[in-house]
Write a protein that holds these residues in place. Structure first.
Motif, PDB file in Angstrom:
ATOM      1  N   ILE B 236    -100.412  11.481 -29.310  1.00  0.00           N
ATOM      2  CA  ILE B 236    -100.083  12.483 -28.434  1.00  0.00           C
ATOM      3  C   ILE B 236    -100.750  13.406 -28.263  1.00  0.00           C
ATOM      4  O   ILE B 236    -101.116  14.577 -28.418  1.00  0.00           O
ATOM      5  N   VAL B 237    -101.461  13.768 -27.289  1.00  0.00           N
ATOM      6  CA  VAL B 237    -101.893  14.709 -26.637  1.00  0.00           C
ATOM      7  C   VAL B 237    -101.409  15.859 -25.657  1.00  0.00           C
ATOM      8  O   VAL B 237    -100.969  15.797 -24.277  1.00  0.00           O
ATOM      9  N   ARG B 238    -101.339  16.982 -25.931  1.00  0.00           N
ATOM     10  CA  ARG B 238    -100.255  18.404 -24.245  1.00  0.00           C
ATOM     11  C   ARG B 238    -101.821  18.995 -23.971  1.00  0.00           C
ATOM     12  O   ARG B 238    -102.909  19.036 -24.171  1.00  0.00           O
ATOM     13  N   PRO B 239    -102.099  19.164 -22.654  1.00  0.00           N
ATOM     14  CA  PRO B 239    -102.718  20.296 -22.018  1.00  0.00           C
ATOM     15  C   PRO B 239    -102.133  21.394 -23.369  1.00  0.00           C
ATOM     16  O   PRO B 239    -101.595  21.928 -23.650  1.00  0.00           O
ATOM     17  N   GLY B 240    -103.894  21.605 -23.411  1.00  0.00           N
ATOM     18  CA  GLY B 240    -104.017  23.091 -24.339  1.00  0.00           C
ATOM     19  C   GLY B 240    -104.249  22.913 -25.401  1.00  0.00           C
ATOM     20  O   GLY B 240    -104.395  23.992 -26.008  1.00  0.00           O
ATOM     21  N   ALA B 283    -107.269  25.258 -35.192  1.00  0.00           N
ATOM     22  CA  ALA B 283    -109.257  25.288 -34.407  1.00  0.00           C
ATOM     23  C   ALA B 283    -108.799  24.432 -32.694  1.00  0.00           C
ATOM     24  O   ALA B 283    -107.978  23.856 -32.503  1.00  0.00           O
ATOM     25  N   PRO B 284    -109.962  24.694 -31.893  1.00  0.00           N
ATOM     26  CA  PRO B 284    -109.722  23.560 -30.587  1.00  0.00           C
ATOM     27  C   PRO B 284    -109.853  22.217 -31.302  1.00  0.00           C
ATOM     28  O   PRO B 284    -109.380  21.829 -30.293  1.00  0.00           O
ATOM     29  N   ASP B 285    -110.678  21.509 -32.295  1.00  0.00           N
ATOM     30  CA  ASP B 285    -110.815  20.047 -32.248  1.00  0.00           C
ATOM     31  C   ASP B 285    -110.768  20.564 -34.011  1.00  0.00           C
ATOM     32  O   ASP B 285    -110.500  21.352 -35.032  1.00  0.00           O
ATOM     33  N   LYS B 427    -100.004  28.076 -29.082  1.00  0.00           N
ATOM     34  CA  LYS B 427     -99.933  27.286 -27.309  1.00  0.00           C
ATOM     35  C   LYS B 427     -99.370  25.666 -28.810  1.00  0.00           C
ATOM     36  O   LYS B 427     -99.176  25.227 -29.562  1.00  0.00           O
ATOM     37  N   PRO B 428     -99.683  24.566 -27.840  1.00  0.00           N
ATOM     38  CA  PRO B 428     -99.146  23.226 -28.753  1.00  0.00           C
ATOM     39  C   PRO B 428    -100.254  23.094 -29.452  1.00  0.00           C
ATOM     40  O   PRO B 428    -101.718  23.237 -29.712  1.00  0.00           O
TER      41      PRO B 428
END
Ligand code: FES
Ligand code: FES
Lengths: 162, 710
Positions: B236-240, B283-285, B427-428
């Protein structure tokens, strides 16, 4: 961080990733190609199998930067114009899955095998597939699917992929 | 089926699937409430009903909706949406439940979409375990579908002003054969909800007349799984969305001594989240999150804890002083012509679902949405609600069809941790456990010590059977054989060394291993063929039928065992499933065991999907090979010593025997679940085959851990 270009399923992607980041992490987290799965991260389960220049490779222990320049094929790249390749068709036909979490890796490993040995012996199949784990235990059906795929004529999707 | 019946036997069953909570509730604004459960956030349902209690009064507290519209919806085009709290984990119920609905509603299979395990959309459900879907959810949905069909027929009758009894519902239409009139279901509902309530029984289509149920419909949406398109919880991927990682302690029951997060905090885009002993990063990734977590230096104090080598002695010591067998039993044993006394052990093992725990959490003000892999979406919703002090209706849990569980994903640790990180990040956040985390911080199938005292006459008549199970569980402890003096005694151990919980078939695996190995020993002791000995002491017709079916297909008795080749059998029953297995093993000079061939017969009433059932039965045999021969969790000082696939062996292609499955279809008996009990007969059948070949009786699971290799 390092910047490099990956050629995945026929398209080029400019990627900014950690210099020691795995191909699996780049495919899943940066390119959103989530069909390739994480199962162990140590090269033991085969869930992350992709093709590098047609050869099966474990994306979790492959450096993404090292795969630059190679032709990367993931499960998302097997279908052509809505037509499944013969390995995908064979898995569907045999119902060779339960939860199917292992299926991407199984199909990629089988595709690599059949690429190298279009009519593999039982031993060649076991050799090629033993690194792929199916916790649901569908191995007999996966073997049946590989035999079926070996007999089937390649589809247009196969020709395009090869 | 009335709600009351859904409860039958449910409280006891559910109790065995419960996972003990090890942590107090935590509140974001009250740090002192946060405790570490060995490694992550776990929420104790202290003061709240645990699953066991909840299910005791459970269906009372959560009455099943009687409104058709709660369970199914037919849109103006005749597309049918079915709502259920059961979830798809590979056992194929997305397909088999849809078949049952299609059958009763008289629509084509592919008009049906199943909405499963979305707590905002589906009726409350205790969870997907205990082989309950087919015997309880199946009839529930069938009843709703039958009610919907009769409602549609009535609507058509009103429009046409005819007697509903003269109309026919078929293929998504209601037809009046006399006047050649037809109305589609879509035209009849016009997309309006079917608001009728249904209570009491409705006549359901008998299995002998099934046209869609009972057939080998392939897996629903199969194409999405061979193309990689299906989104599992970890996909699952969510915006942001950001990526999370939790810093784990160095052992179970640890407390944090000190921590230095400064290096991680300096990393670009990284946020460190501290809450009591909980330490995590976002973290961003995922790659950066991993680096950041590794850069955190934490020191933990881990109390002394026992190792797996001391396990069985420890369990026995702690279970001492249980109730003694009654006088009748002692008398029966004393009077037996032959007696046998034996002890069996079963190790801790892990489910190791190929997809580890994963969650994506997203906050919208005080509303929390979490996508996660779980067998109990409502259970996880409650865990989240308590952890964050929210009313249940402000938490939504969605369960995309996941990379399985085998009883190992009842709990919501990952969901709670993920939501905690997302709350801090604003954020998600996605959190996916590593294989090592799954092997360490999930829970285990309980280890156990089983002892059996038995008595038999020289002619092979069983006269006494006393079976005691320490710690692993009561499931399947009652012998199905005829024996006048029989007793089954389960002794629970307080605070066992590892966190333990449900596993496919629960303790039926352990109890069958002990019983069927023991039966084999007795057969040899009285010089009877193991099949003959079993049949002599068995009147249960269904169990006899699978035993005979397996033996016949296997060619039992055609060939005698030799030191290199052994034949063994075992059988059993639990939860309405009947199973018998015959195994052929090969043993080489280096005592390496190879299971060459397995024939397993299975019966669980009317078959809903023979292809799915065959697949389940075969998969159960393969999975049982692991626990039977080589799977074992090793641990010491609060650490798991083999938390990786390179150190914990699971069955692979090369381990897989030639498998034949014989299905018996009893259309006259209501369908029971088939996901679990197919696992119980393999290990004793293999052990009995090894005995037949070598004369060595293996009384410990896994069996290939000492004298033999696999
Ligand atoms: S995830 Fe790469 S081999 Fe397991
Ligand atoms: S089908 Fe579930 S892991 Fe293979």
């Amino acid at each position: 961080m390092a910047e490099f270009t990956l050629k995945v399923n026929g398209s080029e992607h400019r990627v900014n990733a950690g210099s020691e980041e795995s191909l699996l992490s780049v495919l899943r987290d940066r390119l959103q190609l989530t069909g390739t799965k994480y199962g162990c991260g140590e090269g033991q389960c085969g869930a992350c199998t992709v093709l590098l220049d047609g050869q099966p490779a474990l994306a979790c222990i492959t450096l993404a930067s090292g795969a630059a320049g190679q032709k990367i094929t993931t499960i998302e790249g097997l279908e052509r114009n809505g037509e499944l390749c013969h390995v995908q068709q064979a898995f569907l036909h045999e119902g060779a899955f339960q939860c199917a979490y292992c299926t991407s890796g199984m199909i990629m490993a089988a595709t690599g095998l059949l690429h190298a040995h279009p009519h593999p012996s039982e031993e060649q199949i076991l050799q090629a597939m033993n690194g792929n784990i199916c916790r649901c235990g569908t191995y007999p059906r996966i073997l049946a699917a590989i035999h079926r795929a070996a007999q089937a004529a390649p589809t247009e999707a196969d020709d395009a992929r090869a | 089926m009335p709600a009351r019946e859904l409860q039958d036997g449910f409280a006891t069953e559910a109790a065995q699937h419960d996972v003990p909570r090890q942590l107090r509730a935590f509140a974001l604004d009250r740090r002192d409430f946060l405790r570490l459960c060995g490694g992550g956030l776990l929420v104790c349902l202290a003061g709240e009903p645990s699953l066991a209690q909840e299910s005791g009064g459970g269906w009372g507290r959560h009455p099943l909706p009687e409104q058709i519209s709660a369970w199914l919806f037919i849109d103006a085009h005749g597309k049918v949406t079915v709502y259920t709290g059961k979830v798809e984990v590979g056992q194929n119920i997305r397909t088999s439940l849809a078949q049952s609905v299609a059958e009763e509603l008289r629509v084509a299979f592919d008009t049906i979409t199943m909405v499963m395990g979305d707590t905002d959309l589906v009726p409350w459900d205790a969870g997907t375990f205990g082989s309950r879907t087919t015997p309880t959810m199946g009839p529930q949905l069938r009843k709703m579908a039958a009610a919907a069909r009769s409602l549609l027929v009535e609507k058509a009758a009103q429009q046409w002003k005819v007697d509903p009894a003269t109309l026919v519902a078929a293929n998504g239409n209601v037809t009046n054969p006399a006047a050649a009139q037809t109305l589609s279901y879509g035209a009849l509902t016009q997309g309006e909800k079917l608001t009728a309530t249904v209570d009491g029984e409705l006549p359901l289509t008998p299995a002998t007349e099934w046209k869609i149920a009972g057939t080998p419909v392939p897996k629903a949406d199969g194409r999405d799984f061979v193309t990689g398109r299906h989104k599992y919880p970890s996909d699952i991927v969510r915006p942001g969305m950001l990526y999370g990682k939790v810093v784990r302690p160095s052992g179970f029951r640890a407390t944090l001594v000190s921590v230095d997060t400064s290096a991680a905090e300096k990393m670009p885009g990284v946020q460190v989240v501290r809450d009591g002993d909980f330490i995590g990063v976002v973290a961003p990734d995922g790659w950066t999150a991993e680096k950041a977590a590794a850069a955190i230096e934490a020191k933990w104090a881990v109390p002394a804890q026992i190792s797996n080598t001391e396990l069985f002695a420890d369990l026995k010591k702690r279970a001492e002083g249980g109730a003694a067998a009654g006088g009748d039993m002692e008398q029966a044993l004393a009077g037996a012509e032959m007696k046998m006394d034996a002890e069996y052990t079963i190790a801790y093992i892990q489910h190791a679902p190929l997809e580890p725990r994963a969650a994506v959490a997203e906050w919208d003000g005080t509303h929390l949405t979490v996508w996660t892999g779980t067998q109990r979406p409502f259970g996880v919703r409650d865990e989240l609600a308590q952890a964050f002090r929210l009313p249940g209706n402000q938490v939504r849990v969605l369960m995309p069809d996941m990379g399985s569980g085998y009883g190992g994903k009842h709990s919501g640790e990952c969901a709670v941790e993920c939501a905690r990180l997302a709350k801090a990040a604003g954020k998600p956040v996605k959190l996916v456990w590593t294989r090592e985390e799954e092997f360490t911080w999930a829970y285990f199938r309980p280890a156990g010590v089983i002892s059996i005292r038995s008595g038999v006459r020289h002619d092979g008549t069983l006269i006494a059977w006393a079976q005691t199970n320490i710690n692993s569980g009561p499931s399947g402890i009652d012998t199905p054989y005829n024996v006048t003096a029989k007793a089954g005694d389960f002794r629970e151990v307080e605070d066992p060394p590892l966190r333990q919980g449900s596993y496919r078939a629960l303790a039926a695996t352990a109890n069958h291993f002990a019983r069927e190995s023991h039966m084999d020993d007795l057969a040899h002791a009285v010089n009877m063929d193991p099949l003959e000995f079993r049949l002599k002491n068995l009147t249960d017709a269904r169990l006899r039928a699978v035993l005979q079916a397996a033996a016949q297909r296997f060619g039992w008795g055609r060939q005698a065992s030799s030191p290199q080749r052994g034949f063994g059998m075992a059988c059993g029953t639990d939860k309405g499933g009947y199973v018998a297995a015959c195994a052929e093993v090969e043993i080489d000079a280096a005592r390496k065991v190879r299971v060459r061939r397995v024939v397993q017969a299975w019966e669980s009433g009317a078959i809903v999907n023979p292809d799915g059932l065959r697949n389940q039965t075969m998969g159960a045999i393969v999975q049982a090979m692991g626990g039977g021969l080589f799977e074992e969790i090793r641990f010491a000082s609060g650490k798991i010593l083999n938390p990786l696939f390179s150190e914990y062996r699971v069955p692979r292609f090369r381990d897989t025997p030639e498998i034949e499955v014989v299905l018996l279809d009893r259309k006259d008996i209501p369908s029971a679940g088939a996901g679990e009990i197919g696992i119980v007969a393999l290990a004793p059948a293999v052990g009995n085959a090894i005995f037949a070949a070598t004369g060595e009786r293996l009384r410990a699971m896994p069996m290939a851990a000492g004298k033999f290799r696999a």
